[in-house]
Design an enzyme around this catalytic site. Structure first.
Site, PDB file in Angstrom:
ATOM      1  N   GLU A 113       4.434  -0.670   1.326  1.00 55.13           N
ATOM      2  CA  GLU A 113       4.509  -0.895  -0.134  1.00 55.13           C
ATOM      3  C   GLU A 113       4.388  -2.369  -0.503  1.00 55.13           C
ATOM      4  OE1 GLU A 113       8.086   0.677  -1.860  1.00 55.13           O
ATOM      5  OE2 GLU A 113       7.763   2.700  -1.100  1.00 55.13           O
ATOM      6  N   GLU A 147       0.825  -1.215   0.000  1.00 54.12           N
ATOM      7  CA  GLU A 147       0.000   0.000   0.000  1.00 54.12           C
ATOM      8  C   GLU A 147       0.853   1.257   0.000  1.00 54.12           C
ATOM      9  OE1 GLU A 147       0.757   1.776   2.878  1.00 54.12           O
ATOM     10  OE2 GLU A 147       1.948  -0.041   3.314  1.00 54.12           O
TER      11      GLU A 147
END
Lengths: 352, 352
Positions: free
Chosen positions: A317, A174
């Site tokens: 991420e 994310e």
């Protein structure tokens, strides 16, 4: 597909297949149990997939991005425009997730679930904007219940599409400035820990910022009064569009017997919601690593998950998740490729 | 080359290059420090290699095998002939180390340092038999001092040959029924811990076997009276030919500024000897993982090394070392391949 169908579709682990995999592990040319987590993870992969010889060659990591209205409260060390800038970095291949995904042979799928700005058309970007950022959770719900459902179903459909194209394992990643605040609020609302233990430094706020972040979470809970037994209420009031999309990826993977690897604090918040909505989903989730973000360990304990790695990371991420995917792949290769004692003509343990 | 030349050739870490690497890490598109061990390991790799952009693409794991006279005392759960049988398994590609080395793209170099039996001629086997197994350390020295030196120099020469052919990182692995007893004796003689904390279950002895193993280690120390300040005395009296060869691999790698990854209990015993002989070698050693074998954690503490992984493994062969090589490779790729904030046009932390 509607949400109820998705939630009802989560299967059980296949215990028969797990026993078959365990039996094979015990015949391989090594003292039984000596490969530790590689053995237990391979058996879990067998139980998840229903295949006693599971393969995890095709790996996909979903990096979902969204903006957060709560950034207006000054709770991040980075300005909100960094969400969009980092998505550009993902598309150009220069971010940590790109480097690590290349290293382990995983495909990165970048999804705009709700970034404020317009992103350029790009072959590696999927645009599924639910809205241009969430509302400020200090003032009311982040999104409507309908938006939360839409985002979950979007995530599940993306998972299905990847699986249809051959993905054998999914990972969650994310990007969203402000999303550790949203995740801490979800964690606190579920009663996983006291607010002060839920709120950490995120990308690196100072002591003053940390105090502000705690006050913001307190206020978000007070204003919204989320129902801890209602995952959709928690998600719509406190979540983010990228978190909601990842809830869908987790449920989508689980419903198709595909293992889903969660990463750090934010993707684990998505797992908290997924498991609140569908408790059996937990068995299909693998915790990649123990994040340095305060509170993550308590989330994992709540979920009853042991992390594969502990590398002191706190980037998000999906960076930890892709490294763990490689370990899971190795675990399956051990199960599939090692010789048995009989095949290799090796004397087994004295007395065995 | 003689041993003194080898020991005098161990360099220092390059602090200037470490600072250069640290500076680049701080400019990459992530909060500084957020990749945890991946950052610190990449900086260590820079300091070891003297290259601010270190590459670890070419990986070699040395799996050295030797037999141990002490097996006559019944200290292993497996019969002594398993050493030879497992070497055959390595050559046929069916062992855990083969599977994991393929997974991470490492080359396996199998070396017969002193197996009792004759092994067939095989393109993947290097025969450097120092002798046909060591003597029983309960009755006297395992080998002569000259044999210990010969084995160390053999290991160093094999390391040099691999480096000359392009190896950028080396890992250590071993096979030798009885070698946890030898390693525990080395550890105890160095005073790393009390004998009962040095001796563990190895491949899986029962309670009775464990007691016997402890008595054997006590007797080996009493009979041999090794000098803890003399690495060569420790090695020749208590070691094994494969352990001695690995001491050479470690010293050879260190002397050429090539990182050397140690694996579990036995290869860490080799590191204890290497560091006793040449204390600076320590800085060139990376601890792959925390083994489940009792005593390993205390060895790592004595060396002052933090393991990269903790996967509950206790197999040996280099199985943990190759997985850690992949993490080290990932760490270097982060340093080399990630975009900087300036390159990606991303706003840095507020106030920075």
């Amino acid at each position: 597909m509607n949400l109820e169908e998705l939630l009802m579709n989560i299967p059980f682990l296949d215990d028969e297949v797990r026993r078959t995999a365990q039996k094979r592990q015990d015949q391989l040319t090594k003292p039984s149990g000596s490969l530790g987590k590689l053995e237990t993870l391979s058996i879990l992969m067998a139980g998840i997939t229903g295949n006693p010889a599971p393969h995890l060659d095709r790996k996909v990591v979903f990096v979902m991005a969204g903006d957060h209205g709560v950034t207006a409260e000054g709770i991040s060390a980075y300005p909100a425009e960094v969400t969009t800038q980092m998505v550009m970095n993902f598309l150009q291949g220069g971010a940590a997730i790109n480097v690590l995904a290349r290293h382990v042979g995983a495909e990165v799928v970048v999804v705009d679930m709700g970034v404020v700005g317009d992103l350029p058309i790009h072959s590696n970007l999927i645009v599924k904007k639910i809205d241009r950022g969430t509302n400020n959770i200090c003032l009311g719900p982040a999104m409507t219940r309908a938006q939360a459902i839409q985002a979950i179903l979007t995530g599940a459909e993306l998972a299905y599409a990847a699986i249809a194209e051959g993905a054998q394992i999914l990972a969650t990643g994310e990007m969203g400035i402000g999303n550790t605040t949203s995740s801490a609020a979800i964690m606190a609302a579920l009663g996983v820990a006291a607010i002060e233990d839920c709120v950490g430094r995120g990308t690196g706020v100072d002591d003053e910022g940390l105090k502000r972040k705690r006050r913001v979470v307190e206020q978000a809970l007070r204003i919204n009064q989320p129902d801890p037994l209602d995952g959709l209420d928690l998600l719509s009031k406190l979540g983010g569009f990228e978190i909601a999309g990842l809830v869908g990826v987790i449920l989508g993977g689980a419903s198709r017997r595909v293992p889903v690897v969660i990463d750090g604090f934010i993707t684990t918040a998505a797992a908290l919601i997924a498991v609140t909505l569908a408790p059996r989903a937990r068995d299909f989730i693998i915790a990649a690593h123990r994040s340095q973000e305060q509170g993550h360990q308590k989330m994992l304990e709540w979920l009853g998950l042991q992390p594969v790695l502990d590398l002191g990371m706190r980037l998000g991420e999906g960076s930890g998740a892709v490294l763990a995917m490689s370990i899971l792949d190795a675990a399956c290769k051990i199960l599939n490729e090692m010789a048995t004692f009989t095949e290799a003509g090796i004397s087994n343990k004295s007395g065995d």
